[in-house]
Design a protein around this motif. Structure first.
Motif, short mmCIF file in Angstrom:
data_model
loop_
_atom_site.label_atom_id
_atom_site.label_comp_id
_atom_site.label_asym_id
_atom_site.label_seq_id
_atom_site.Cartn_x
_atom_site.Cartn_y
_atom_site.Cartn_z
N GLY A 25 41.21 42.19 53.08
CA GLY A 25 40.54 42.42 51.81
C GLY A 25 41.43 43.18 50.86
O GLY A 25 42.45 43.76 51.25
N ASN A 26 41.05 43.16 49.59
CA ASN A 26 41.76 43.95 48.58
C ASN A 26 40.84 45.02 48.00
O ASN A 26 41.12 45.56 46.93
N PHE A 147 44.66 35.78 53.24
CA PHE A 147 44.73 37.17 52.78
C PHE A 147 44.00 37.24 51.44
O PHE A 147 43.65 36.22 50.84
N VAL A 148 43.76 38.46 50.98
CA VAL A 148 43.12 38.67 49.68
C VAL A 148 44.11 39.45 48.82
O VAL A 148 44.46 40.58 49.13
N SER A 149 44.55 38.83 47.74
CA SER A 149 45.64 39.39 46.96
C SER A 149 45.22 40.61 46.15
O SER A 149 44.23 40.57 45.42
N VAL A 154 42.39 37.36 44.45
CA VAL A 154 41.98 36.04 44.88
C VAL A 154 42.14 35.93 46.39
O VAL A 154 43.08 36.51 46.97
N VAL A 155 41.23 35.23 47.04
CA VAL A 155 41.37 34.90 48.45
C VAL A 155 42.30 33.70 48.55
O VAL A 155 42.10 32.68 47.87
N VAL A 156 43.31 33.81 49.39
CA VAL A 156 44.30 32.75 49.54
C VAL A 156 44.26 32.26 50.99
O VAL A 156 44.52 33.03 51.91
N LEU A 157 43.96 30.99 51.17
CA LEU A 157 43.87 30.38 52.50
C LEU A 157 44.81 29.19 52.57
O LEU A 157 44.81 28.33 51.69
#
Length: 753
Positions: A25-26, A147-149, A154-157
């Motif tokens: 998470g961020n 991860f979550v930038s 943004v969530v990056v998958l």
């Protein structure tokens, strides 16, 4: 020599549900990765996604009946006093006919990928704490990386496989029935999946709904819509999903719906922008407790680590994992009971911000481990609720200032209480939060923060106690969740927590006036003179209730999960305990409560061990502090190295912050003008090192190491200061420190039993 720490945790266990997810998470957005052998499963969440369930009501107007409540307590009828509050509330508003909770934290939705050709076999799941990337590899060879930038929110998958990616990508609501019916729409359109939910009854302080938007890039693929929220993907080189949850009305720059088109769908580039920001927060402080000779041991899985039992290696891994989780859970708001994560509509205790212990535990390591900016969301939350806190004080007690309830989420009104859990009688919350404000100044030396944010809150907190205190002290009072052994009610008088917290508040107000050169300090000294003193029980322990009132005797009950009477030892300490008799009583109180924690009866509320461990470390009880760590380490962690509230049950982040805080307190004790190195070093840690530990007075322990009977350290400070440095052999040295000018000390090592 520094041994490189294993950055993360690996598990080979499939997740039974979201509570067994690896976390990333961020702070604003979170992801729970809880895949099984045949499917990638990611539950997404947002820190402001509280479901509007309980209409905010004005706090009950009990001020006109305060004299009656006090008379009941003084006559030895505490339960009648607790019940009278409920009677008055129910007479004033029908909404108080039942126990009211705060609005619950809920998940946004679940993103899944089901391979076209699933397989059974070994599953590998890994969370890299240094980058916050969670990787899961399914038996069919499909690999998920998410991860979550912190840079792009943004969530990056990324989904990849050696032979390309084939399967079905799905987006849906989290399982279960929402607490109230909601208008939810799922769409799949070309390269986008979206879930839009409109809440049926939003309040002015809640979102009116939210959108979870997923933008899909699948080079070389054929993409077909297979119904609402489902896309069939065939022949992709890889699949990249960019996802964002946006509460409405939007608080961000993208507006409702969270446009993602401006982001380059490049996993490596997005990760490169994110990693330095995350790595800086988790890496400023480092602790090694494993003997250097064991450096060649390969990293173990989470389940193997826990099965091996307590060890220095497990302790240092839990420090890293816990701090990682709290960093990932801190955004514009601090961690809730579940951090920033939720996979349910009905989390335990609604998973808001619990201010009578849980939140303080979750953030307890942020200052010692060098991430003070992550404390600012605590103060942002508090200040957003000050109007409600002010109204609580006026309606409940007819007082100026602020009254802080135990539970808050979307508002700060005092709505949650009952005849047993008589939480309106707890008045220590504002004084406790005031300590967090002072600690932030003390660690950062930010006089602007002290003047503009801390001092106004400290004054508002103290104004309440000026009006509330009686000639016989705090009447009514409440020692969180405990009942005196000679009583049938949690309602009480003069809980030691109240006495200690307000004594601390007064000291910090006086210091703030000195630092800022302001007049008016006599007013606060006069408040301090009105406070009751501490009491030693007939058995010789520091009593949990400083004194009774009228017919209240209030004898101790040590078989309890809270340790609120040990408040004086969680932070700087109270100068009153320079009295050898009081100090001995505090030691006996720690040992009495620890004896209960050894029993099978002690199951829930792991942060009670944090309270106990911090007190033991402050008092130099190395063996007792280490025992609290062993109890925490062996009872309250899943193989994902995310903590639980009960033994092996209930996803909860209190211990993620509290466990590292206890370890840090055993290595560094600090106060204005002084630090003590290795104040509670147990024999189980014969060698080790720490870098970047931070103390009050703006002191930074840049390097601390101990081995072969010797200790040495290098210190610096955020501003010029002369510091008394206590050494583990019982001696002390005065050291001048300043930015860019370090001081070094060394001494024989005397580990405690």
């Amino acid at each position: 020599m520094t041994r490189p720490a294993p950055h993360g945790v690996t598990t080979r266990l499939p997740a039974a549900d979201w509570e067994e997810g690896l976390v990333t998470g961020n702070g604003r957005q979170g992801v729970l990765a809880h895949s099984v052998q045949t499917q990638v499963r990611l539950t997404l969440s947002h820190e402001r996604l509280f479901w509007p369930l309980e209409e905010p009501l004005p706090a009950p107007h009990t001020a006109p009946a305060l004299a009656q409540l006090r008379a009941l307590l003084r006559s030895g009828a505490p339960q009648a006093a607790a019940e009278r509050v409920v009677e008055l509330a129910r007479a004033q508003h029908p909404g108080y006919a039942r126990t009211r909770w705060i609005d619950p934290l809920t998940g946004a939705g679940t993103l899944t990928f089901t391979p076209a050709a699933p397989a059974w076999g070994s599953l590998v799941r890994h969370c890299d704490h240094g980058s916050a990337v969670v990787r899961e590899e399914l038996p069919c060879g499909l690999r998920s990386e998410v991860f979550v930038s912190r840079a792009d929110d943004v969530v990056v998958l990324r989904l990849s496989a050696a032979d390309g990616v084939d399967g079905t990508l799905g987006l849906g609501p989290i399982p279960g029935t929402p607490p109230t019916p909601a208008d939810t729409v799922l769409t799949a359109d070309g390269d986008t999946l979206a879930l839009r939910t409109a809440f049926p009854r939003p309040w002015p302080t809640t979102p009116s709904g939210y959108t979870l938007t997923c933008r899909i890039t699948a080079p070389g693929a054929r993409v077909e819509q297979r119904g609402p929220g489902r896309l069939r993907i065939s022949g992709a080189e890889h699949v990249l999903v960019l996802a964002r949850t946006t509460p409405a009305p939007s608080r961000g720059p993208d507006g409702f719906g969270a446009a993602l088109d401006a982001l380059d769908p490049d996993f490596a580039a997005l990760l490169d922008r994110h990693t330095p920001r995350h790595a800086d927060l988790v890496g400023r402080a480092r602790i090694r407790l494993t003997p250097a000779g064991q450096a060649a041991r390969p990293p173990a899985t989470g389940e193997e680590l826990l099965a091996a039992g307590p060890s220095p290696h497990l302790t240092e891994r839990l420090v890293q994992a816990g701090h990682y989780a709290v960093v990932c859970a801190t955004g514009e708001r601090p961690p809730t009971l579940q951090g920033v994560w939720s996979g349910t509509h009905s989390p335990p205790w609604s998973s808001g911000y619990t201010l009578d212990g849980n939140l303080a535990s979750a953030v307890a390591a942020l200052h010692p481990l060098g991430a003070p900016e992550l404390m600012l969301p605590v103060f942002d939350l508090v200040e957003s609720l000050v109007d409600d806190f002010t109204d609580n004080a006026r309606r409940l007690y007819g007082c100026r200032g602020v009254l802080v309830p135990a539970h808050v989420s979307t508002h700060g009104r005092h709505n949650h209480f009952g005849p047993t859990w008589c939480l309106t009688l707890w008045t220590a919350g504002a004084a406790w939060l005031a300590r967090l404000y002072w600690d932030h100044y003390s660690h950062t030396r930010d006089t602007g923060f002290l003047r503009e944010r801390a001092l106004p809150f400290l004054r508002a907190a103290a104004e309440f106690y000026e009006d509330f205190l009686t000639d016989d002290g705090f009447v009514p009072s409440y020692s969180p969740e405990n009942t005196p052994a000679d009583s049938d009610s949690q309602a009480c008088a003069n809980a030691t927590m109240d006495v200690a917290a307000v004594r601390d508040l007064v000291r910090n107000l006086l210091r703030a006036h000195r630092v800022l050169g302001l007049p008016g300090a006599r007013r606060w000294a006069a408040l301090g003179a009105r406070l009751p003193g501490y009491r030693v029980s007939p058995a010789g322990e520091l009593a949990e209730w400083a004194s009774g009132a009228g017919g209240l005797a209030q004898t101790d009950r040590h078989a309890h999960r809270h340790a609120s009477h040990l408040f004086p030892f969680w932070y700087e300490g109270d100068p009153a305990f320079a009295d050898p008799r009081l100090r001995a009583a505090a030691v006996r109180a720690v040992r009495a409560r620890l004896a209960w924690w050894r029993s099978a009866e002690s199951d829930e509320m792991a942060f009670g061990l944090v309270q106990l461990g911090l007190a033991a470390a402050h008092l130099g009880l190395a063996g007792e502090a280490h025992e609290t760590l062993e109890l925490m380490a062996t009872r309250y962690w899943r193989p994902t190295l995310v903590s639980t509230h009960n033994r092996g049950a209930l996803f909860n982040t209190d211990l993620c912050g509290g466990f590292p805080a206890v370890v840090a307190a055993m290595l560094l004790r600090s106060r204005e003008g002084g630090v003590d190195l290795l104040p509670a070093l147990p024999a189980a840690w014969p060698e080790g090192e720490a870098h970047g530990l931070c103390g009050r007075g703006g002191v930074v322990v840049e390097h601390l190491e101990w081995a072969d009977g010797r200790m040495r350290a290098r210190l610096s400070a955020r501003e010029p200061v002369r510091v008394r440095v206590g050494l583990p052999d019982g001696t002390a040295r005065a050291v001048g420190l300043a930015p860019g000018r370090t001081g070094e000390v060394a001494a024989p090592l005397t580990p405690r039993p």
